[in-house]
Write a protein that holds these residues in place. Structure first.
Motif, PDB file in Angstrom:
ATOM      1  N   PRO A 283       0.827  -1.222   0.000  1.00  0.00           N
ATOM      2  CA  PRO A 283       0.000   0.000   0.000  1.00  0.00           C
ATOM      3  C   PRO A 283       0.863   1.276   0.000  1.00  0.00           C
ATOM      4  O   PRO A 283       0.742   2.106   0.907  1.00  0.00           O
ATOM      5  N   THR A 284       1.787   1.423  -0.951  1.00  0.00           N
ATOM      6  CA  THR A 284       2.703   2.561  -0.987  1.00  0.00           C
ATOM      7  C   THR A 284       1.971   3.840  -1.371  1.00  0.00           C
ATOM      8  O   THR A 284       1.221   3.872  -2.352  1.00  0.00           O
ATOM      9  N   LEU A 285       2.287   4.905  -0.638  1.00  0.00           N
ATOM     10  CA  LEU A 285       1.767   6.236  -0.943  1.00  0.00           C
ATOM     11  C   LEU A 285       2.946   7.199  -0.992  1.00  0.00           C
ATOM     12  O   LEU A 285       3.834   7.170  -0.137  1.00  0.00           O
ATOM     13  N   VAL A 286       2.938   8.065  -2.003  1.00  0.00           N
ATOM     14  CA  VAL A 286       3.996   9.059  -2.165  1.00  0.00           C
ATOM     15  C   VAL A 286       3.359  10.436  -2.062  1.00  0.00           C
ATOM     16  O   VAL A 286       2.413  10.738  -2.798  1.00  0.00           O
ATOM     17  N   MET A 287       3.877  11.262  -1.146  1.00  0.00           N
ATOM     18  CA  MET A 287       3.384  12.636  -0.973  1.00  0.00           C
ATOM     19  C   MET A 287       4.462  13.613  -1.403  1.00  0.00           C
ATOM     20  O   MET A 287       5.645  13.399  -1.126  1.00  0.00           O
ATOM     21  N   ARG A 288       4.048  14.686  -2.029  1.00  0.00           N
ATOM     22  CA  ARG A 288       4.994  15.738  -2.430  1.00  0.00           C
ATOM     23  C   ARG A 288       4.302  17.088  -2.288  1.00  0.00           C
ATOM     24  O   ARG A 288       3.148  17.245  -2.693  1.00  0.00           O
ATOM     25  N   TRP A 289       5.048  18.051  -1.743  1.00  0.00           N
ATOM     26  CA  TRP A 289       4.522  19.414  -1.626  1.00  0.00           C
ATOM     27  C   TRP A 289       5.672  20.408  -1.619  1.00  0.00           C
ATOM     28  O   TRP A 289       6.833  20.067  -1.388  1.00  0.00           O
ATOM     29  N   GLU A 290       5.316  21.635  -1.908  1.00  0.00           N
ATOM     30  CA  GLU A 290       6.281  22.728  -1.893  1.00  0.00           C
ATOM     31  C   GLU A 290       6.224  23.418  -0.541  1.00  0.00           C
ATOM     32  O   GLU A 290       5.154  23.578   0.039  1.00  0.00           O
ATOM     33  N   SER A 291       7.399  23.786  -0.038  1.00  0.00           N
ATOM     34  CA  SER A 291       7.459  24.447   1.262  1.00  0.00           C
ATOM     35  C   SER A 291       8.588  25.466   1.242  1.00  0.00           C
ATOM     36  O   SER A 291       9.284  25.622   0.232  1.00  0.00           O
ATOM     37  N   ARG A 292       8.765  26.114   2.346  1.00  0.00           N
ATOM     38  CA  ARG A 292       9.815  27.124   2.456  1.00  0.00           C
ATOM     39  C   ARG A 292      10.600  26.860   3.737  1.00  0.00           C
ATOM     40  O   ARG A 292      10.065  26.957   4.843  1.00  0.00           O
TER      41      ARG A 292
END
Length: 824
Positions: free
Chosen positions: A9-18
């Protein structure tokens, strides 16, 4: 991290941050868990997150934030399908404020599911949503500029954020570009910085510090040589520390402290671009360029591309000055970009204009080498060094010395923080010519061999038989005079103008031997179009001029053949040598060449060169002892300080010792072995001597007196004996009092300085000369001075002074005994 082999059940999260006031991209891989970044209060109401879930080539699925299916449940479409994960295996969902039915701060209270087209086609049990807690902190701040540029340790965040330490104002900052994210000890994600990294803003957490607070008063000694360069640092009371350039291997023998005078280019174009883009702290990346130990290791490392690496290397770096002085074309090359055009030009002139260093100044590899010397010294963990003493070979012309000194000053200046000092501010940055290396070597050799001027001045000759020449310096080692003692000196090295045998250097002799090996197989070399560099001392071979044109291929072949014959010079004529070697053709392709190595002919050539060198040296010695020797035998007590890599050759030392007159003592410097890491090599001893001249009570001065040594005993008769007033130890032109003047005519006694003991006034060896000083001299003091090797002057004057102007003065020619009036 890799997604290869990861499934349900692999999940990949990606987001932009500072982070650290910089834009970053965060990627996290978890199972059954959706991680959400914390909401920045007062700056945003929702953080956009992209989620990729493993679906295994199943049909399109949708992400729902509810536990039951109904027609009114909103769905989030996969707008960026497979942007993160392998194609077809993962479906990506975009979580933003417009498509999510739940406020951001309440998302962690829900358990979303991923459904397919039917109720039975669900992806997984309810997925846990949790707040992401792997936020970077000040401990993740670091300055990686030293690591990227010179393979040095980065400046850690503990230093940068400490108010008592911080980052130097004017230093170039290169922060982290990737930070690993750990969960229960395993890497599950990555922060990766976006945007340009070469113009890195300094994070607000970093404290600033005035670099002047960290300036050290130590002197740095740099002994520049053709084969190696030694860098040593010492303070007023501490011991010397040797700095290794480009080395990450442990110290095995003492010679590992010597840094190869070598640069190698992997990517020449990128290196020269970075060098010209910025004057202070240019970001020439380690790996694109290698310096010192790393450059030599790159050239010598075995492998199929060894020839390409050799062609991209610049060994014997300081000898490039000879090529530019001759106007010889010379092209630089990188291993990965061999077509990059960069020709070696005349370096920047010694006179720098008011603008200092410019981006359009000629690219100088010696300046680049000095820059890396500065980077290894001027680190945040060490402090800043602003005092450098540069020693160079004795035979270099004043113009070449000035050129190399300027190159080092420019390179060292570029390693300091911006604004730390102006280029012409000599009070802040001192880069001085510390004189011929043979003088500094002699200073340390006196200590090593226990030589002290206890019973008078010690005549000496320092020989530095190195890679490019045999430097020779004659002089005397004496106690300090009164005015020198007032300056804090106890001993002084007074030396004559240095000289050299320019063709007698280890690398030059190897070049000539390699050329003769090449010539012995010239037919095969021409057939296969093998280029080579002809040494200036050897005659040209007829025809095939294009094979001897300067080129990177010819340079690589020259060094390859030099390494073949090197054992014959260092170990003797019976040393094993290779009988074949791969060389580069004009087309750049390697060709295996069988070699014809005539050991007898090569050994005979070395023997002839050594004998010729011994003859030339004895000629120099004869002229020098006339100025520094003492009668009756000017060779007695003379110390020969023999050093240099070429001097390690037993046969050379044997021939040189055999050519010396009796009474000369030879002190031969021995190379330390693995069991004696604390003992210095000759190059290291030279750097130590340069530091001793800065800190210890010993000085060096060029002998102002160019006349041959005075070789007579001159005085008056006293109690039937010759009472010396002048002897070979006196200085020229200094009046010496010889007693009272009781008669208008005075008699001066003199004899050659063949006997230092008592001599009767009526001894047949003693001669006389009469000088008429006149009635006015009666009652005054008689004065005598030496003005030439066989000439003295006699006059009269008041007690405790010296003769005045216009008084009678006589000259005595000691060889003939004639006396003549020359004044008054």
């Amino acid at each position: 991290m890799s997604l290869e082999g990861r499934e349900y059940p692999t999940l990949v999260m990606r987001w932009e941050s500072r982070l650290f006031d910089q834009p970053w991209l965060t990627t996290v891989v978890l199972d059954y868990v959706i991680a959400l970044p914390p909401l920045i209060v007062a700056q945003a109401t929702f953080n956009e997150v992209r989620i990729a879930a493993f679906t295994g080539r199943a049909g399109t699925k949708f992400l729902y934030f509810g536990t039951e299916m109904s027609a009114s449940v909103p769905r989030i479409a996969p707008e960026m399908e497979n942007a993160i994960a392998p194609a077809e295996l993962y479906q990506e969902f975009r979580l933003d404020e417009q498509t999510c039915p739940i406020p951001y701060l309440k998302l962690i209270q829900v358990s979303p599911r991923i459904y397919g087209e039917g109720l039975q086609n669900y992806y997984s049990p309810p997925i846990k949503v949790e707040r992401f807690d792997a936020v970077a902190s000040a401990e993740h701040v670091a300055d990686f500029f030293p690591k990227v540029v010179a393979n040095l340790d980065p400046v850690k965040g503990a230093t940068l954020v400490d108010p008592a330490q911080g980052l130097w104002t004017g230093a170039r900052f290169l922060g982290a570009t990737a930070i690993a994210i750990l969960r229960q000890g395993r890497v599950v994600g990555l922060h990766r910085r976006t945007g340009k990294t070469d113009k890195d803003p300094i994070p607000p957490e970093v404290k600033r510090r005035d670099p002047r607070l960290d300036v050290r008063s130590d002197w740095v000694a740099v002994d520049v040589g053709a084969a190696s360069t030694v860098v040593a640092v010492r303070g007023e009371r501490g011991v010397a520390e040797f700095v290794r350039i480009g080395s990450d291997a442990p110290l095995r023998v003492s010679a590992d402290n010597e840094n190869p005078s070598e640069i190698a280019f992997e990517a020449l174009g990128r290196t020269t671009k970075a060098w010209r883009d910025r004057v202070i702290l240019p970001m020439t990346r380690w790996g694109d360029v290698l310096v010192g130990h790393a450059a030599r290791d790159m050239r010598l490392r075995p492998g199929p591309d060894q020839h390409a690496r050799a062609a991209a290397s610049l060994p014997a770096l300081t000898l490039l000055r000879e090529r530019t002085e001759r106007g010889e074309p010379f092209r630089l090359r990188g291993r990965s970009d061999p077509d990059t055009a960069e020709a070696l030009k005349r370096p920047a002139p010694p006179i720098i204009d008011e603008e200092g260093i410019g981006a359009h100044d000629p690219f100088d590899p010696i300046e680049l080498y000095a820059y890396y010397v500065g980077l290894h010294l001027n680190q945040r963990s060490r402090g800043l060094y602003t005092r450098y003493a540069i020693t160079m070979p004795a035979g270099w012309s004043p113009e070449r010395r000035a050129s190399v000194l300027v190159a080092f000053r420019r390179g060292l200046f570029r390693s300091l923080p911006a604004g730390f000092c102006e280029y012409h501010d000599l009070d802040v940055l001192q880069v001085v010519d510390a004189g011929p290396s043979a003088i500094a070597y002699a200073v340390q050799a006196f200590r090593t061999f226990g030589i002290q001027p206890r019973d008078g001045a010690v005549p000496f000759c320092a020989i530095d038989a190195g890679a490019s020449e045999m430097g020779i310096t004659f002089g005397i080692f004496r106690s300090a005079k009164a005015h020198e003692a007032e300056q804090g000196l106890e001993r002084v090295v007074e030396y004559l103008d240095p000289t050299s045998i320019p063709w007698l250097g280890g690398e030059r002799l190897l070049h000539r031997l390699a050329y003769r090996v090449y010539a012995a197989s010239q037919a095969a070399m021409r057939e296969r179009r093998i280029p080579f560099e002809r040494p200036p001392e050897e005659d040209a071979l007829g025809g095939a001029d294009e094979l001897f044109a300067p080129s990177p291929e010819a340079r690589a072949n020259t060094w390859a053949l030099k390494d073949v014959v090197r054992p014959l010079l260092e170990q003797g004529p019976t040393a094993p040598v290779e009988e074949g070697i791969a060389l580069l053709g004009l087309d750049g392709a390697p060709v295996f060449m069988p070699l014809s190595v005539d050991r007898g002919a090569l050994g005979g050539a070395l023997e002839a060169w050594f004998r010729e060198a011994a003859t030339v040296f004895t000629q120099h010695l004869g002229g020098a002892v006339a100025k520094i020797g003492r009668e009756p035998d000017p060779y007695v007590g003379l110390r020969i300080l023999l050093g240099g890599r070429l001097a390690m050759s037993p046969r050379f030392a044997e021939l040189l010792s055999g050519a010396l007159p009796a009474g000369v003592q030879v002190h031969r410097f021995k190379e330390p072995d693995k069991a004696n890491l604390g003992a210095p090599t000759v190059k290291m001893a030279t750097a130590l001597g340069a530091l001793s001249l800065r800190y210890d009570r010993i000085g060096a001065t060029l002998r102002a007196e160019k006349r041959d040594a005075f070789r007579y005993r001159v005085g008056r008769a006293r109690h039937g004996q010759l009472a010396d007033v002048l002897d070979p130890s006196v200085d020229y032109d200094a009046w010496r009092e010889a007693g009272a003047c009781l008669k208008p005519q005075v008699e001066i006694l003199f004899m050659p300085a063949e006997d230092e003991g008592e001599v009767a006034a009526d001894d047949p060896r003693v001669r006389r000369a009469v000088c008429t000083l006149g009635q006015g001299a009666v009652g005054q003091r008689l004065y005598v001075r030496a003005v030439a090797p066989a000439r003295v002057e006699v006059s009269a004057g008041p007690p405790g002074g010296e003769p005045g102007n216009g008084v009678p003065c006589w000259a005595i020619h000691l060889e003939t005994g004639a006396a003549e009036k020359i004044g008054g």
